[in-house]
Design a protein around this motif. Sequence first.
Motif, PDB file in Angstrom:
ATOM      1  N   ASP A   1     -71.743  20.945  40.672  1.00  0.00           N
ATOM      2  CA  ASP A   1     -71.996  19.621  40.103  1.00  0.00           C
ATOM      3  C   ASP A   1     -71.439  18.496  40.970  1.00  0.00           C
ATOM      4  OD1 ASP A   1     -69.164  19.149  39.351  1.00  0.00           O
ATOM      5  OD2 ASP A   1     -69.526  20.656  37.823  1.00  0.00           O
TER       6      ASP A   1
ATOM      7  N   VAL B   1     -74.057  15.420  37.179  1.00  0.00           N
ATOM      8  CA  VAL B   1     -75.285  16.213  37.222  1.00  0.00           C
ATOM      9  C   VAL B   1     -74.902  17.610  37.705  1.00  0.00           C
ATOM     10  CG1 VAL B   1     -77.560  16.491  38.233  1.00  0.00           C
ATOM     11  CG2 VAL B   1     -76.730  14.205  37.672  1.00  0.00           C
TER      12      VAL B   1
ATOM     13  N   TYR C   1     -76.140  21.775  38.539  1.00  0.00           N
ATOM     14  CA  TYR C   1     -77.131  22.830  38.739  1.00  0.00           C
ATOM     15  C   TYR C   1     -76.497  24.169  38.359  1.00  0.00           C
ATOM     16  CZ  TYR C   1     -79.901  26.401  41.084  1.00  0.00           C
ATOM     17  OH  TYR C   1     -80.638  27.531  41.344  1.00  0.00           O
TER      18      TYR C   1
ATOM     19  N   ASN D   1     -82.278  29.575  35.889  1.00  0.00           N
ATOM     20  CA  ASN D   1     -81.785  28.341  36.493  1.00  0.00           C
ATOM     21  C   ASN D   1     -81.906  27.208  35.485  1.00  0.00           C
ATOM     22  OD1 ASN D   1     -81.468  29.157  39.506  1.00  0.00           O
ATOM     23  ND2 ASN D   1     -83.512  29.881  38.953  1.00  0.00           N
TER      24      ASN D   1
ATOM     25  N   LEU E   1     -80.710  22.741  34.749  1.00  0.00           N
ATOM     26  CA  LEU E   1     -80.069  21.490  35.108  1.00  0.00           C
ATOM     27  C   LEU E   1     -79.410  20.918  33.864  1.00  0.00           C
ATOM     28  CD1 LEU E   1     -82.750  19.770  37.382  1.00  0.00           C
ATOM     29  CD2 LEU E   1     -80.602  20.813  38.109  1.00  0.00           C
TER      30      LEU E   1
ATOM     31  N   GLY F   1     -78.710  19.947  28.688  1.00  0.00           N
ATOM     32  CA  GLY F   1     -79.802  20.076  29.652  1.00  0.00           C
ATOM     33  C   GLY F   1     -80.814  21.127  29.256  1.00  0.00           C
TER      34      GLY F   1
END
Length: 395
Positions: free
Chosen positions: A150, A167, A169, A189, A191, A219
């Motif tokens: 992040d 943000v 991942y 995966n 976000l 997310g």
Amino acid sequence: MKKNLFRSIFLMFMACGAANVAQAQYSSSTGQSNNYIHTGIPILQIAPDAIAGALGDAAAAYEPNAYASHWNNAKIAFAPNTMGITTTYTPWLRKLDPEMNFLYLGAYRRINKRSAVAASLTYFTLGKIEHTDEQGQSQGTFRPNEFAFDGTYSMKLSDNLALGATVRYIHSDLTQGLDVEQQTTKAANALAADVGLYYQTNIDKNQQVAAALTISNLGSKLSYSDDDTENEFLPSNLRLGGRYTYEIDEYNKINVLMDLNKLLVPTPPVWNATDSMWTGLYANMADYHQTSSVLGAIQSFYDAPGGMKEELHEVTISVGAEYWYSNVVAARMGYFFEHKTKGARQYLTVGVGFRYSAMEFDFSYLLPTTSFSTNPLANTIRVSLTYNIKQNKKS
């Protein structure tokens, strides 16, 4: 190998007191619902540092440091140093598997007097696991792992208030493409984003108070197969924290902290065997899994089958106290409480910290207070090392 192998792995290393994890039925003896809320990639709920690990995970309003992006991203703007780099190593749930390891790397950099940036990497490995077919024949081994990376930006809105945004991942590979009951699995995966507010003010020259609010990991959902009915929620979380600091004199200082946490994840419906129907906001588990993350976060405040009483049971409480001598040596103690129907994580934590020049060393030790002899959390340790850089005043 069962179809939901990856979900079993989730629950295996979740820090829960074993017997109550994954029960979703009403107990005939107590009338209470043991309705545990499980999520994907639960490593995002693990305390990444030995400081918070010794304070019962009460760190939302702790003094700004290199771990701030995990607990409350806004307070990085108040960091006292120009830059900080840190790492933590945690041998995780060694009673279940001696090869489980948790690693955290983090760093921040002040841009100017009012803003700062940060980044962190969280990595978890479950070691080596053998894959077998329905007849018990070995099909090889694989190494499940998960990580999250992040980036954070934090800015002071005033001399006392700051706002932060992150943000993130997320990557979770628990089966490494193995076929499970003729269904091909895949790495998931996602976000996610965090937003935080942090406020601190001095009561007088010896006393300071701070408050923090963070919404984290909101997310997209995790998908390990093409079956959308198996999508997993991220561990979206609402955290409220407070701190009181008292400098007794130039050598002695104490911090007292408290955090409240609630997952912004919908509560699963409960199967009522007596009436042969699901109880709760969702008609069945398929509807539950197909709920969007945002809608699920909103409904998480009122969807518990047991009503408001069960909603309150979903709030975890963390308290901690810290003593510093001469700003060099620290002693810490804390306690974490989770209701027995929501996972039963209840543990005492202790730890110490040392500062020498730009270096900080912290150590924590966890002692479960429920089913100590069998609890997989027993004897969990964390070791953290931090390097702080303070800008030369002449430059």
